[in-house]
Design a protein around this motif. Structure first.
Motif, PDB file in Angstrom:
ATOM      1  N   HIS A   1       0.847  -1.190   0.000  1.00 20.29           N
ATOM      2  CA  HIS A   1       0.000   0.000   0.000  1.00 20.29           C
ATOM      3  C   HIS A   1       0.886   1.244   0.000  1.00 20.29           C
ATOM      4  O   HIS A   1       2.042   1.198   0.418  1.00 20.29           O
TER       5      HIS A   1
ATOM      6  N   ARG B   1       0.216  -7.197  -4.260  1.00 19.47           N
ATOM      7  CA  ARG B   1      -0.370  -8.111  -3.277  1.00 19.47           C
ATOM      8  C   ARG B   1      -0.587  -9.476  -3.879  1.00 19.47           C
ATOM      9  O   ARG B   1      -1.114  -9.591  -4.978  1.00 19.47           O
TER      10      ARG B   1
ATOM     11  N   SER C   1       0.544   3.651   1.889  1.00 21.14           N
ATOM     12  CA  SER C   1       0.740   4.107   3.271  1.00 21.14           C
ATOM     13  C   SER C   1       2.179   3.879   3.731  1.00 21.14           C
ATOM     14  O   SER C   1       2.637   4.495   4.698  1.00 21.14           O
TER      15      SER C   1
ATOM     16  N   GLN D   1      -2.465   2.740  -6.234  1.00 18.04           N
ATOM     17  CA  GLN D   1      -3.166   3.460  -5.169  1.00 18.04           C
ATOM     18  C   GLN D   1      -2.730   4.916  -5.154  1.00 18.04           C
ATOM     19  O   GLN D   1      -1.622   5.253  -5.585  1.00 18.04           O
TER      20      GLN D   1
ATOM     21  N   GLU E   1      -2.451   7.806  -2.112  1.00 15.46           N
ATOM     22  CA  GLU E   1      -2.540   8.115  -0.697  1.00 15.46           C
ATOM     23  C   GLU E   1      -2.667   9.623  -0.548  1.00 15.46           C
ATOM     24  O   GLU E   1      -1.997  10.372  -1.265  1.00 15.46           O
TER      25      GLU E   1
ATOM     26  N   GLY F   1     -10.297   3.737   1.649  1.00 14.96           N
ATOM     27  CA  GLY F   1     -10.204   3.634   3.095  1.00 14.96           C
ATOM     28  C   GLY F   1      -9.558   4.903   3.616  1.00 14.96           C
ATOM     29  O   GLY F   1      -8.738   5.513   2.934  1.00 14.96           O
ATOM     30  N   CYS F   2      -9.927   5.315   4.819  1.00 14.20           N
ATOM     31  CA  CYS F   2      -9.371   6.563   5.344  1.00 14.20           C
ATOM     32  C   CYS F   2      -9.583   6.653   6.854  1.00 14.20           C
ATOM     33  O   CYS F   2     -10.208   5.789   7.448  1.00 14.20           O
TER      34      CYS F   2
ATOM     35  N   ALA G   1      -5.696  10.734   6.768  1.00 16.59           N
ATOM     36  CA  ALA G   1      -5.078  10.027   5.644  1.00 16.59           C
ATOM     37  C   ALA G   1      -6.153   9.252   4.902  1.00 16.59           C
ATOM     38  O   ALA G   1      -7.147   8.841   5.493  1.00 16.59           O
ATOM     39  N   PHE G   2      -5.946   9.068   3.601  1.00 14.28           N
ATOM     40  CA  PHE G   2      -6.827   8.168   2.846  1.00 14.28           C
ATOM     41  C   PHE G   2      -6.001   7.399   1.835  1.00 14.28           C
ATOM     42  O   PHE G   2      -4.885   7.803   1.485  1.00 14.28           O
ATOM     43  N   GLY G   3      -6.525   6.259   1.387  1.00 16.39           N
ATOM     44  CA  GLY G   3      -5.872   5.488   0.333  1.00 16.39           C
ATOM     45  C   GLY G   3      -6.942   5.003  -0.621  1.00 16.39           C
ATOM     46  O   GLY G   3      -7.884   4.341  -0.183  1.00 16.39           O
TER      47      GLY G   3
HETATM   48  N1  PHE Z   1      -3.579   1.566   3.248  1.00 19.07           N
HETATM   49  C1  PHE Z   1      -4.986   1.206   3.306  1.00 19.07           C
HETATM   50  C2  PHE Z   1      -5.223   0.034   2.354  1.00 19.07           C
HETATM   51  O1  PHE Z   1      -4.453  -0.171   1.457  1.00 19.07           O
HETATM   52  C3  PHE Z   1      -5.908   2.352   2.942  1.00 19.07           C
HETATM   53  C4  PHE Z   1      -5.820   3.497   3.920  1.00 19.07           C
HETATM   54  C5  PHE Z   1      -4.917   4.530   3.719  1.00 19.07           C
HETATM   55  C6  PHE Z   1      -6.638   3.535   5.016  1.00 19.07           C
HETATM   56  C7  PHE Z   1      -4.842   5.587   4.638  1.00 19.07           C
HETATM   57  C8  PHE Z   1      -6.592   4.573   5.941  1.00 19.07           C
HETATM   58  C9  PHE Z   1      -5.685   5.589   5.726  1.00 19.07           C
HETATM   59  O2  PHE Z   1      -6.179  -0.695   2.474  1.00 19.07           O
END
Ligand code: PHE
Length: 390
Positions: free
Chosen positions: A117, A141, A119, A155, A157, A228-229, A249-251
């Motif tokens: 990810h 993955r 992240s 992705q 971020e 997701g965040c 944060a979000f992804g």
């Molecule tokens: N890294 C998470 C994923 O790949 C997504 C995410 C990013 C969630 C940042 C919350 C904050 O599923």
């Protein structure tokens, strides 16, 4: 033969640098050759077009405040002889979390992985002093095979840090303030991409955020999870020099969104070099609907061909390992690997039957070539996975 030196995010990598015969290396050639392809940096590719559309939302909404990174090396913790994996430890993933397993993640060696990810880059960018940033990249993955899953995908971020001056005037506590700002930002993004859509927030769990949410949008009669965040765990900020701050944060998964926006029916199409696909997209054109170029025998594609195989499994069998063997032989000709029967006999032995769907995105396959593939699959499944064919 592919180039032997890759330049990834400023890191030069000779293919031999990576110890290919390390027993802790589970990166097959089919994945290795994807490193450095960077579909997200091609302005005429659906993934690049979508990235640019998201950039433009952030540029206008936040007056160019967000720093953008799309060339960070996907091999994380390379040659840092530390027991800290950016991909996991930097974002507080527990020691026993499944995502760390060799079954789920590609390890180059025991302290280096292909990021699963974006992240993985949060902490390093925070340490460098960034407070508003977007990171786009290829992520890897191990997974099962179907039309929406591919072992490499993309992705983006997003990360934003707030100071006490930001939330104090609101009278809200810092966490609620960040959560509200996050939702407003992402709802705006969804409207920018999809126009007027129905959305809903689902509470969820991530090791690195609390509270954590998923955004779903209603599209073609289904609720679709698009990102997701959450509000970043204080521990991540503290460790990286931001003790008095709060952050969100979000992804988001770019393929998932692009399949919807461009009407792309199968995730493998993103990787095709067939001009009948690539010529349909151009820079800045978000949401042009993809027109299928195959014979209209079936709704949109060349016909699939199904082959079943049954075997007695052993204790170490996993579906991800099976999928990797099949993909290693058939490459992008494999569309789906699906368990269709599963039983345990009186002696306690378990048998699985898998149905493999073969289909090309570009042409009709001959019976002969599919039979050849299936024979190799049977052969390698037996030898590599140590199962007994029935
Ligand atoms: N890294 C998470 C994923 O790949 C997504 C995410 C990013 C969630 C940042 C919350 C904050 O599923």
């Amino acid at each position: 033969v592919v180039a032997s030196v890759l330049e990834l995010g400023g890191v030069k990598l000779a293919k031999d640098d990576v110890v290919r015969d390390d027993p802790t290396n589970n990166v097959p050639d089919s994945i290795f050759t994807k490193l450095g392809m960077q579909l997200h940096r091609r302005d005429h590719h659906p993934i690049g077009i979508l990235k640019n559309a998201i950039y433009s939302y952030f540029d206008t909404t936040y007056l160019n405040k967000f720093d953008k990174f799309d060339n960070l090396c996907p091999i994380v913790s390379v040659k840092q002889k530390v027991s800290f994996l950016q991909n996991f430890d930097d974002v507080l993933v527990p020691e026993d979390h499944v995502s760390r397993s060799y079954n789920d993640t590609y390890y180059v060696d025991s302290h280096t992985v292909l990021r699963c990810h974006t992240s993985a880059h949060q902490a390093e960018l925070l340490r460098k002093g960034h407070t508003h940033f977007l990171v786009t990249g290829d992520v890897y993955r191990r997974d099962s095979i179907d039309s929406t899953h591919y072992p490499v995908f993309h992705q983006m971020e997003g990360f934003r840090v707030f100071n006490p001056e930001d939330w104090e005037p609101s009278g809200m506590d810092d966490t609620s303030y960040a959560a509200e700002d996050l939702k407003k930002c992402l709802e705006g993004l969804a409207r920018h991409l999809f126009g007027a859509v129905e959305m809903r927030w689902i509470d969820t769990y991530f090791p690195f955020t609390n509270p954590s949410f998923e955004l779903e949008i209603y599209f073609q009669d289904k609720w679709l999870e698009v990102l997701g965040c959450g509000v970043t765990e204080q521990e991540i900020l503290r460790r990286n020099g931001r003790t008095n701050n709060v952050a969100w944060a979000f992804g988001l998964g770019l393929e998932r969104l692009a399949m919807v926006l461009f009407d792309i029916p199968d995730i493998r199409l993103f990787w095709t070099t067939d001009e009948r696909f690539t010529s349909q997209f151009s820079k800045g054109q978000l949401g042009v609907k993809f027109k299928s170029f195959s014979k209209k025998i079936f709704l949109f594609q060349y016909p699939p061909c199904y082959k079943d195989m049954s075997f007695w499994i052993n204790g170490s069998f996993t579906e991800n390992n099976l999928c990797e063997v099949v993909r290693g032989i058939a490459g992008d000709l494999v569309e789906e690997v699906r368990l269709i029967d599963n039983f345990t006999n009186k002696k306690g032995r378990t048998s699985h039957c898998y149905r493999i769907a073969y289909r090309s995105m570009e042409r009709s396959l001959t019976d002969e070539e599919i039979n050849d593939l299936q024979w190799s699959v049977r052969d390698q499944v037996q030898t590599k996975l140590n199962v007994e064919l029935r």
